[in-house]
Design a protein around this motif. Structure first.
Motif, mmCIF file in Angstrom:
data_model
loop_
_atom_site.group_PDB
_atom_site.id
_atom_site.type_symbol
_atom_site.label_atom_id
_atom_site.label_comp_id
_atom_site.label_asym_id
_atom_site.label_seq_id
_atom_site.Cartn_x
_atom_site.Cartn_y
_atom_site.Cartn_z
ATOM 1 N N SER A 93 0.829 -1.208 0.000
ATOM 2 C CA SER A 93 0.000 0.000 0.000
ATOM 3 C C SER A 93 0.865 1.261 0.000
ATOM 4 C CB SER A 93 -0.918 -0.004 1.219
ATOM 5 O OG SER A 93 -0.154 0.085 2.401
ATOM 6 N N GLY A 94 2.172 1.110 0.031
ATOM 7 C CA GLY A 94 3.051 2.276 0.012
ATOM 8 C C GLY A 94 4.397 1.947 0.622
ATOM 9 N N THR A 95 5.214 2.979 0.781
ATOM 10 C CA THR A 95 6.542 2.811 1.371
ATOM 11 C C THR A 95 6.439 2.316 2.812
ATOM 12 O OG1 THR A 95 7.364 4.607 -0.013
ATOM 13 C CG2 THR A 95 8.703 4.014 1.889
ATOM 14 N N THR A 96 5.491 2.859 3.556
ATOM 15 C CA THR A 96 5.341 2.476 4.964
ATOM 16 C C THR A 96 5.092 0.976 5.093
ATOM 17 O OG1 THR A 96 4.469 4.670 5.489
ATOM 18 C CG2 THR A 96 4.025 2.909 7.087
ATOM 19 N N GLU A 97 4.161 0.466 4.295
ATOM 20 C CA GLU A 97 3.885 -0.972 4.392
ATOM 21 C C GLU A 97 5.095 -1.779 3.919
ATOM 22 O OE1 GLU A 97 0.663 -2.784 2.163
ATOM 23 O OE2 GLU A 97 1.036 -4.671 3.202
ATOM 24 N N ALA A 98 5.769 -1.313 2.885
ATOM 25 C CA ALA A 98 6.938 -2.039 2.361
ATOM 26 C C ALA A 98 8.028 -2.148 3.423
ATOM 27 C CB ALA A 98 7.460 -1.343 1.107
ATOM 28 N N GLY A 230 3.572 4.835 -4.918
ATOM 29 C CA GLY A 230 3.018 5.310 -6.180
ATOM 30 C C GLY A 230 2.625 6.779 -6.145
ATOM 31 N N HIS A 231 2.159 7.250 -4.984
ATOM 32 C CA HIS A 231 1.598 8.609 -4.949
ATOM 33 C C HIS A 231 2.665 9.697 -4.952
ATOM 34 C CE1 HIS A 231 2.310 9.761 -0.671
ATOM 35 N NE2 HIS A 231 2.432 8.455 -0.530
ATOM 36 N N LYS A 232 3.937 9.324 -4.877
ATOM 37 C CA LYS A 232 5.008 10.320 -4.989
ATOM 38 C C LYS A 232 5.648 10.272 -6.363
ATOM 39 C CE LYS A 232 6.104 10.015 -0.048
ATOM 40 N NZ LYS A 232 5.553 11.197 0.607
ATOM 41 N N MET A 233 5.073 9.490 -7.264
ATOM 42 C CA MET A 233 5.577 9.407 -8.646
ATOM 43 C C MET A 233 4.410 9.523 -9.637
ATOM 44 S SD MET A 233 6.599 5.337 -8.864
ATOM 45 C CE MET A 233 6.077 5.120 -10.567
ATOM 46 N N TYR A 234 3.434 10.419 -9.283
ATOM 47 C CA TYR A 234 2.333 10.733 -10.190
ATOM 48 C C TYR A 234 1.326 9.592 -10.321
ATOM 49 C CZ TYR A 234 5.992 14.085 -11.110
ATOM 50 O OH TYR A 234 6.985 15.019 -10.939
ATOM 51 N N MET A 237 -2.699 7.264 -4.567
ATOM 52 C CA MET A 237 -2.424 7.054 -3.145
ATOM 53 C C MET A 237 -2.762 5.610 -2.787
ATOM 54 S SD MET A 237 -3.835 10.447 -1.284
ATOM 55 C CE MET A 237 -2.950 11.999 -1.421
ATOM 56 N N GLY A 238 -2.095 5.103 -1.737
ATOM 57 C CA GLY A 238 -2.367 3.732 -1.300
ATOM 58 C C GLY A 238 -1.761 2.684 -2.213
ATOM 59 N N THR A 239 -0.765 3.067 -3.003
ATOM 60 C CA THR A 239 -0.049 2.089 -3.834
ATOM 61 C C THR A 239 1.444 2.204 -3.542
ATOM 62 O OG1 THR A 239 0.323 3.563 -5.736
ATOM 63 C CG2 THR A 239 -1.734 2.298 -5.707
ATOM 64 N N GLY A 240 2.155 1.117 -3.770
ATOM 65 C CA GLY A 240 3.595 1.127 -3.544
ATOM 66 C C GLY A 240 4.163 -0.236 -3.798
ATOM 67 N N ALA A 241 5.453 -0.364 -3.528
ATOM 68 C CA ALA A 241 6.100 -1.645 -3.788
ATOM 69 C C ALA A 241 7.316 -1.831 -2.909
ATOM 70 C CB ALA A 241 6.512 -1.738 -5.255
ATOM 71 N N LEU A 242 7.610 -3.110 -2.666
ATOM 72 C CA LEU A 242 8.898 -3.518 -2.127
ATOM 73 C C LEU A 242 9.552 -4.344 -3.222
ATOM 74 C CD1 LEU A 242 10.898 -3.737 0.242
ATOM 75 C CD2 LEU A 242 9.777 -5.899 0.835
ATOM 76 N N VAL A 243 10.693 -3.871 -3.698
ATOM 77 C CA VAL A 243 11.404 -4.592 -4.750
ATOM 78 C C VAL A 243 12.779 -4.934 -4.196
ATOM 79 C CG1 VAL A 243 12.215 -2.436 -5.839
ATOM 80 C CG2 VAL A 243 12.086 -4.520 -7.200
ATOM 81 N N GLY A 244 13.305 -6.079 -4.581
ATOM 82 C CA GLY A 244 14.613 -6.438 -4.048
ATOM 83 C C GLY A 244 15.096 -7.771 -4.549
ATOM 84 N N ARG A 245 16.205 -8.211 -3.968
ATOM 85 C CA ARG A 245 16.755 -9.508 -4.337
ATOM 86 C C ARG A 245 15.772 -10.595 -3.918
ATOM 87 N NH1 ARG A 245 22.377 -7.575 -2.774
ATOM 88 N NH2 ARG A 245 23.084 -6.860 -4.818
#
Ligand code: PMP
Length: 412
Positions: A93-98, A230-234, A237-245
Motif C-alpha cells: 500500500s506504500g513505502t510504509t507498508e513495504a 506510487g503517490h510520490k511518482m504521479y 495514493m495507497g499504492t507502492g512496492a517492495l522490490v529487491g533480491r
C-alpha cells in the motif's frame, strides 16, 4: 528548456488549474504527494471499466485479463527501477507498508526461527522518515537486537567513515534513505549500502523521495530491499512496492496471512505460495498497480533525466532566492538530485509562514515532516518545506520567494 517541459505538461494535471484565495494555485507540496496526470487516470479508469475482476483465482476471461494487467504492471515497474533476473517486486500500500514488511519479516518468528536474534545489530541512518525508523525500533524490541543510529553531522550529512566505525560482525541490517524528506539531503547511499553489504548486512533503501525523478537503479546497487510509493511518482495514493533480491525477499515472514498467499490449507496448518504471492495476502489494489505502472511509463515518456534536471533547476533557483532573504536558513543547500527545499526563518514559526503562503495561493508543508528525531538532532525544530515536481515552473519559484519575503515582513 526545463521551463518548456513544465508548460507542455501542465494541462495534463487538471487539479493545478484552480485558484486558491483568488490566486492561481502554486502546488509546492510534492514531497507529500504529487498530482496525477490524465493518462494515469485514464489507465485506472480503463481497468475499472473493462477488466475489473479478482485476480489469480478465476478461470473466466475478465479474471485472466485482470491478472495479466496486474502482472504486466509488476514487470513494467521492475524494469522502471532497474530490477534484473534475480529481483522480485511485491505490491504494497506504500513505502510504509513495504518497510514494515521488511522489519516485521526479519524479526517475526517463522519456520527456522526469526532472522534477527538477540545481540544482533540493526543500523538505521539518522535522516530517516519515521516509516524507516519506528518499524526498526519495533523489530529490535521484538527480537532482542540492538538499534544503532548512524547520526549525521551538524550540517545533516552522513559519512561512510562513520558507518565503517559502527559496523560489527553482528550487523545484520542497514537502512537508509535515498533522499531525506525533512531536509532534502541526498546521502551517498550507493557507498553506504555497498559498505554495509560488504560487512554482511542486509541493506534497505527508502526510495520514496527519489522515485519521481532520480530513480535509483537497483541493478547498480548493493541493495537487498527498496521501498517506494506510487503517490510520490504521479500515481495513486495507497499504492507502492517492495522490490529487491529474490533471495532476500525469501527471508521475510509475511505480514498478511490469508487468501492468495497459500499453496494448501488444513484446519491446523498451511503451506505458503512462492514469491511474490507469498507476501501479497488478500485482494490487492489492482487498479492502483495498473495506474502506478502507467505513472512510471509517463515518467519515462518525458524522460527521467529531463525531469530530474528540471526539479534540480527549480530547487537551485529556490535555494538562491530564499537564502538571500534576511534571517532565512536553507537546509542542505548543496544537496544534489533533490527536489526538496526546507528552511527555517529567525523568530518566525513555520506554521505562520505556511498559513500566509496559502493566502497567496502557495501550497507548502510545515512541521516535523515525520522526521522529528532528525530535526531535534540538528537543533532545528519544525521547518517550512517546498518541494517540486515536473509541472512546476520558475515563475512559481519566484512566487514562493516573494511570498516568503512578504510573510516575514508581516510576521516580524
Ligand atoms: N519515506 C520517506 C522518505 C517519505 O518521504 C515518505 C512519505 N512522506 C514515506 C517514507 C512514507 O510513504 P507513504 O506515506 O507513502 O507510505
Amino acid at each position: 528548456a526545463s521551463g518548456a517541459m513544465a508548460h507542455g505538461v501542465r494541462s495534463l494535471f487538471p487539479v493545478l488549474e484552480q485558484h486558491i484565495h483568488g490566486t492561481a494555485l502554486a502546488y509546492l507540496d510534492n514531497a507529500a504527494t504529487t498530482q496525477v496526470p490524465l493518462p494515469v487516470l485514464a489507465a485506472m479508469r480503463c481497468f475499472e471499466e473493462e477488466d475489473r475482476a479478482n485476480i489469480h483465482r478465476g478461470v473466466h476471461t475478465l479474471s485472466q485479463r485482470a491478472t495479466d494487467a496486474f502482472e504486466r504492471a509488476r514487470t513494467d515497474l521492475k524494469r522502471f527501477v532497474g530490477a534484473g533476473p534475480g529481483h522480485e517486486l511485491v505490491f504494497t500500500s506504500g513505502t510504509t507498508e513495504a518497510l514494515n514488511l521488511v522489519a516485521n519479516g526479519l524479526s517475526a518468528v517463522q519456520a527456522g526461527g526469526a532472522f534477527l536474534q538477540p545481540g544482533d545489530q540493526i543500523i538505521v541512518s539518522g535522516l530517516e522518515h519515521h516509516a524507516n525508523l519506528v518499524p526498526w525500533q519495533q523489530a529490535a524490541r521484538r527480537s532482542g537486537a540492538t538499534l544503532t543510529v548512524l547520526l549525521p553531522d551538524a550540517q545533516g550529512h552522513l559519512h561512510t567513515k562513520d558507518l565503517a566505525r559502527l559496523l560489527t560482525p553482528r550487523t545484520r541490517v542497514f537502512a537508509v534513505t535515498a533522499c531525506a524528506n525533512a531536509t532534502g539531503e541526498t546521502p551517498p547511499y550507493e557507498d553506504l549500502l555497498a559498505l554495509a553489504a560488504q560487512a554482511g548486512a542486509l541493506t534497505v533503501l527508502d526510495a520514496a523521495q527519489a522515485v519521481g525523478h532520480a530513480v535509483p537503479n537497483l541493478s547498480a546497487l548493493s541493495c537487498d530491499y527498496m521501498a517506494f510509493s506510487g503517490h510520490k511518482m504521479y500515481g495513486p495514493m495507497g499504492t507502492g512496492a517492495l522490490v529487491g533480491r529474490a533471495a532476500a525477499l525469501e527471508r521475510l515472514a509475511p505480514l498478511r496471512y490469508g487468501g492468495d498467499m497459500v499453496e494448501w490449507v488444513s484446519y491446523s496448518d498451511a503451506g505458503f505460495a512462492a514469491l511474490p504471492s507469498r507476501l501479497e495476502g488478500g485482494t490487492p489494489n489492482v487498479a492502483g498497480a495498473v495506474a502506478m505502472a502507467a505513472a512510471a511509463a509517463f515518467i519515462d515518456q518525458l524522460g527521467r533525466n529531463t525531469i530530474d534536471a528540471h526539479v534540480q533547476a527549480l530547487r537551485a533557483h529556490a535555494v538562491a532566492g530564499l537564502t538571500a532573504i534576511d534571517g532565512v536558513t536553507v537546509l542542505a543547500p548543496e544537496a544534489s538530485a533533490s527536489a526538496i527545499v526546507s528552511f527555517v526563518a529567525r523568530d518566525v514559526h513555520p506554521h505562520d509562514i505556511g498559513t500566509l503562503l496559502d493566502e497567496q495561493g502557495v501550497a507548502v508543508r510545515t512541521g516535523h515532516h515525520c522526521a522529528q528525531p532528525l530535526l531535534d538532532h540538528l537543533k532545528l525544530g519544525p521547518t517550512t518545506r517546498a518541494s517540486f515536481a515536473l509541472y512546476n515552473t520558475h515563475h512559481e519559484v519566484e512566487r514562493l520567494i516573494a511570498a516568503v519575503a512578504r510573510a516575514l515582513e508581516v510576521l516580524r
